[in-house]
Design a protein around this motif. Structure first.
Motif, mmCIF file in Angstrom:
data_model
loop_
_atom_site.group_PDB
_atom_site.id
_atom_site.type_symbol
_atom_site.label_atom_id
_atom_site.label_comp_id
_atom_site.label_asym_id
_atom_site.label_seq_id
_atom_site.Cartn_x
_atom_site.Cartn_y
_atom_site.Cartn_z
ATOM 1 N N VAL A 224 0.648 -0.644 -0.085
ATOM 2 C CA VAL A 224 0.387 0.107 -0.025
ATOM 3 C C VAL A 224 1.124 1.250 -0.426
ATOM 4 C CG1 VAL A 224 -2.207 -1.042 1.376
ATOM 5 C CG2 VAL A 224 -0.245 0.201 2.882
ATOM 6 N N ALA A 225 0.099 2.408 -0.466
ATOM 7 C CA ALA A 225 1.492 3.716 -0.572
ATOM 8 C C ALA A 225 1.335 3.929 1.300
ATOM 9 C CB ALA A 225 0.675 4.560 -0.796
ATOM 10 N N ARG A 226 1.646 5.259 0.986
ATOM 11 C CA ARG A 226 1.318 5.872 3.070
ATOM 12 C C ARG A 226 0.465 6.816 2.751
ATOM 13 N NH1 ARG A 226 6.711 10.128 2.653
ATOM 14 N NH2 ARG A 226 5.646 10.003 0.438
ATOM 15 N N GLU A 227 -0.312 6.551 3.629
ATOM 16 C CA GLU A 227 -1.536 7.328 3.905
ATOM 17 C C GLU A 227 -2.024 8.536 3.295
ATOM 18 O OE1 GLU A 227 -5.295 5.869 5.133
ATOM 19 O OE2 GLU A 227 -3.414 4.502 4.397
ATOM 20 N N LEU A 228 -2.985 8.673 2.311
ATOM 21 C CA LEU A 228 -2.904 9.983 2.044
ATOM 22 C C LEU A 228 -2.269 10.868 1.252
ATOM 23 C CD1 LEU A 228 -4.910 11.685 5.411
ATOM 24 C CD2 LEU A 228 -6.023 11.199 2.836
ATOM 25 N N ASP A 229 -1.672 9.684 -0.033
ATOM 26 C CA ASP A 229 -0.509 10.339 -0.449
ATOM 27 C C ASP A 229 -1.353 10.022 -1.592
ATOM 28 O OD1 ASP A 229 1.931 11.256 -1.584
ATOM 29 O OD2 ASP A 229 2.710 9.151 -1.550
ATOM 30 N N ILE A 230 -1.553 8.758 -2.185
ATOM 31 C CA ILE A 230 -2.611 8.459 -2.617
ATOM 32 C C ILE A 230 -4.046 9.519 -2.675
ATOM 33 C CG2 ILE A 230 -4.387 7.426 -4.922
ATOM 34 C CD1 ILE A 230 -1.750 5.668 -4.963
ATOM 35 N N LEU A 231 -5.062 10.782 -2.999
ATOM 36 C CA LEU A 231 -5.472 11.600 -2.860
ATOM 37 C C LEU A 231 -7.070 10.718 -3.953
ATOM 38 C CD1 LEU A 231 -4.096 14.128 -1.843
ATOM 39 C CD2 LEU A 231 -4.661 13.530 0.022
ATOM 40 N N GLY A 232 -8.657 10.966 -2.440
ATOM 41 C CA GLY A 232 -9.546 10.630 -3.328
ATOM 42 C C GLY A 232 -10.608 11.082 -2.876
ATOM 43 N N PHE A 233 -11.372 11.200 -3.213
ATOM 44 C CA PHE A 233 -13.192 11.502 -2.286
ATOM 45 C C PHE A 233 -14.105 10.115 -1.897
ATOM 46 C CE2 PHE A 233 -12.766 14.769 -5.546
ATOM 47 C CZ PHE A 233 -12.565 16.227 -4.410
ATOM 48 N N ALA A 234 -14.982 10.332 -0.498
ATOM 49 C CA ALA A 234 -15.739 9.663 -0.098
ATOM 50 C C ALA A 234 -16.311 8.618 -1.330
ATOM 51 C CB ALA A 234 -16.238 10.448 0.847
ATOM 52 N N ASP A 235 -16.439 8.825 -2.348
ATOM 53 C CA ASP A 235 -17.331 8.271 -2.975
ATOM 54 C C ASP A 235 -16.437 7.152 -3.795
ATOM 55 O OD1 ASP A 235 -15.903 9.385 -4.464
ATOM 56 O OD2 ASP A 235 -17.110 8.839 -6.430
ATOM 57 N N GLY A 236 -15.051 6.753 -2.937
ATOM 58 C CA GLY A 236 -13.721 5.570 -3.839
ATOM 59 C C GLY A 236 -12.985 6.366 -5.043
ATOM 60 N N SER A 237 -13.598 7.933 -5.587
ATOM 61 C CA SER A 237 -12.727 7.672 -6.878
ATOM 62 C C SER A 237 -12.040 8.426 -6.903
ATOM 63 C CB SER A 237 -13.624 9.326 -7.615
ATOM 64 O OG SER A 237 -13.695 10.311 -6.772
ATOM 65 N N LYS A 238 -10.584 8.726 -7.893
ATOM 66 C CA LYS A 238 -9.886 9.465 -7.304
ATOM 67 C C LYS A 238 -9.819 10.513 -7.398
ATOM 68 C CE LYS A 238 -6.312 5.171 -7.195
ATOM 69 N NZ LYS A 238 -5.168 4.719 -7.927
ATOM 70 N N ILE A 239 -8.572 11.395 -7.069
ATOM 71 C CA ILE A 239 -8.494 13.103 -7.313
ATOM 72 C C ILE A 239 -7.691 13.184 -8.901
ATOM 73 C CG2 ILE A 239 -7.556 15.561 -6.699
ATOM 74 C CD1 ILE A 239 -9.349 14.577 -4.751
ATOM 75 N N GLU A 240 -7.068 11.936 -9.303
ATOM 76 C CA GLU A 240 -6.546 12.489 -10.147
ATOM 77 C C GLU A 240 -7.153 11.998 -11.527
ATOM 78 O OE1 GLU A 240 -5.000 7.631 -10.453
ATOM 79 O OE2 GLU A 240 -3.404 9.435 -9.601
ATOM 80 N N ASP A 241 -8.512 11.705 -11.124
ATOM 81 C CA ASP A 241 -9.965 11.386 -12.207
ATOM 82 C C ASP A 241 -10.205 12.495 -12.720
ATOM 83 O OD1 ASP A 241 -8.044 8.301 -12.456
ATOM 84 O OD2 ASP A 241 -10.079 7.777 -10.775
ATOM 85 N N TYR A 242 -9.936 13.445 -11.893
ATOM 86 C CA TYR A 242 -10.656 15.225 -12.195
ATOM 87 C C TYR A 242 -10.105 15.934 -12.772
ATOM 88 C CZ TYR A 242 -14.232 12.840 -8.674
ATOM 89 O OH TYR A 242 -15.623 11.795 -8.219
ATOM 90 N N THR A 243 -11.421 16.189 -13.300
ATOM 91 C CA THR A 243 -10.294 17.740 -14.232
ATOM 92 C C THR A 243 -10.132 19.261 -13.050
ATOM 93 O OG1 THR A 243 -12.256 18.754 -14.964
ATOM 94 C CG2 THR A 243 -11.336 17.354 -16.645
ATOM 95 N N PRO A 244 -8.642 19.491 -13.657
ATOM 96 C CA PRO A 244 -8.922 20.931 -12.465
ATOM 97 C C PRO A 244 -10.659 21.861 -12.138
ATOM 98 C CG PRO A 244 -6.303 20.641 -14.027
ATOM 99 C CD PRO A 244 -7.791 19.582 -14.986
ATOM 100 N N SER A 245 -10.910 22.136 -13.292
ATOM 101 C CA SER A 245 -11.958 22.793 -13.365
ATOM 102 C C SER A 245 -13.341 21.631 -12.217
ATOM 103 C CB SER A 245 -12.805 23.146 -14.548
ATOM 104 O OG SER A 245 -12.972 21.706 -15.560
ATOM 105 N N GLN A 246 -13.085 20.918 -12.559
ATOM 106 C CA GLN A 246 -14.723 20.025 -11.484
ATOM 107 C C GLN A 246 -13.393 20.107 -10.437
ATOM 108 O OE1 GLN A 246 -13.731 16.362 -13.644
ATOM 109 N NE2 GLN A 246 -16.016 16.173 -14.382
ATOM 110 N N LEU A 247 -12.670 19.967 -9.691
ATOM 111 C CA LEU A 247 -11.970 19.936 -8.649
ATOM 112 C C LEU A 247 -12.444 21.615 -8.100
ATOM 113 C CD1 LEU A 247 -9.013 18.141 -8.785
ATOM 114 C CD2 LEU A 247 -10.730 17.412 -7.964
#
Length: 388
Positions: A224-247
């Motif tokens: 596993v990665a270090r905790e909160l090194d890979i970020l996401g939302f509570a629906d299980g999606s990853k931050i990296e899957d969103y566009t800057p405008s969506q974030l």
């Protein structure tokens, strides 16, 4: 190389932080009941690790961010949406909790508006008893809910902040496979307790969310990665899957989640929003914590004077100027310390001597605080020139 290896382990002495600003509370709804208790370290919560994995995880995350703090915890199997346990836990802590997290991962996004309103009223009720606190909330979120989340800046709930972020590569991700929407509310609570009252929990220099990874045994023996090194939302999606405008859209609605910055390693909170209009004096957690501390400190010095004598000017029937001045001075003493500690930029205490105490038995004290600012954006103008 053969030999004897030694590994220095920290935390065995359970040393505690000074002061009270770090004292926190955590309630998780949706797991077996756990009686109210004070824990001073992760080890003191080991007994619930199997029966209450989400509660235990958030305890771990809290102490990972702010080791040495004090944490009151409770587990509640079923919720009726009234959150009476918040008041009960604050009473159990004798009013000492400064910030409290409510993780209601069993309830869906459709309850969010009602839950925020309910928690706001609870905070207002506690504030009337001079035991104010800031509240964090996370609820169950599905992918379909993200675009339709309400704009929290249209709410009037300055005491409540909503956590939408979640770990997407470590133990949080592992737990979310069987307990969706665990969120990262424990880590956020740790950030609030770690910050001085005037500090934003999104301060990049101080509040890096990444420190370590959990043992493989706690994550099904997988890498596993270090905790909160890979970020996401509570629906299980990853931050990296969103566009800057969506974030930006989610950020502009006032939710709390993790973010990355180019040029620096680590993860950080996007801001310190409360569910309040941005035009409000209390739109951010640090604003509320600062005034809460001032309330507690001034209450501490004024409370002994309740039901005490108040001398009046026999010619006017108004309170004597010397009496008013003496009361101003004891308030000054409490607030002077906040200035010395850098918690406020300045203040003013004023008691109008034209008050007829004999008629009302009530004395009005006016407090004005000058808060500490927060550098949310830094604009740098840069260009090329023929000469400097």
């Amino acid at each position: 190389m053969n030999g004897v290896k030694f590994i220095r382990e920290n935390g065995g002495l359970a040393r505690q932080l000074s002061g009270n600003d770090h004292i926190s509370g955590l309630i998780v709804y949706g797991e077996p009941d756990v009686e109210k208790k004070l824990v001073l370290s992760v080890k003191e919560a080991d007994a619930i690790s199997a029966s209450n994995p989400v509660l235990f995880y958030h305890v771990q995350e809290f102490f990972r961010i702010n080791e040495g703090a004090k944490l009151y915890i409770q587990g509640v199997l079923n919720t009726d949406g009234k959150f009476t346990e918040v008041k009960n836990l604050q009473n159990f802590a004798e009013g000492n909790i400064r910030q409290l997290a409510v993780c209601d991962f069993e309830s869906g996004a459709n309850t969010l508006t009602a839950s925020v309103a309910t928690l706001q009223q609870i905070a207002l009720d506690l504030g009337k008893r001079n035991i104010p606190l800031s509240l964090l909330l996370s609820v169950g979120i599905k992918a379909i809910d993200i675009p339709a989340l309400p704009n929290l800046h249209l709410f009037n709930a300055d005491r409540v902040s909503v956590v939408l972020g979640q770990d997407a590569g470590g133990k949080g991700k592992f737990l979310a496979q069987t307990n969706p929407s665990v969120s990262c509310i424990g880590a956020v609570l740790g950030c609030v307790s770690k910050a001085k009252v005037q500090e934003s929990i999104a301060w990049v220099e101080k509040q890096n969310l990444v420190s370590t990874a959990y043992p493989k045994a706690e994550t099904d023996n997988k890498e596993v990665a270090r905790e909160l090194d890979i970020l996401g939302f509570a629906d299980g999606s990853k931050i990296e899957d969103y566009t800057p405008s969506q974030l930006d859209s989610i950020h502009d609605k006032g939710y709390l989640f993790g973010t990355k910055y180019t040029g620096i390693t680590g993860s950080y909170l996007n801001d310190s929003f409360a569910a309040e209009p941005l035009t409000s004096d209390f739109a951010f957690i640090e604003n509320n914590r600062t005034i809460d501390k001032a309330i507690r400190e001034v209450n501490r010095v004024l409370l002994p004077k309740v039901s005490g004598p108040a001398y009046v000017d026999p010619d006017t029937g108004m309170i004597q100027a010397t009496t008013a001045s003496a009361l101003e001075s004891i308030c000054d003493e409490a607030l002077d310390q906040m200035v010395r500690d850098g918690e406020v930029s300045g203040y003013k205490v004023y008691i109008n001597p034209a008050q007829q105490i004999l008629k009302t038995s009530n004395l009005e004290v006016v407090l004005k605080l000058v808060p500490v600012g927060t550098l949310r954006e830094i604009t740098v103008k840069i260009g090329l020139t023929l000469q400097k």
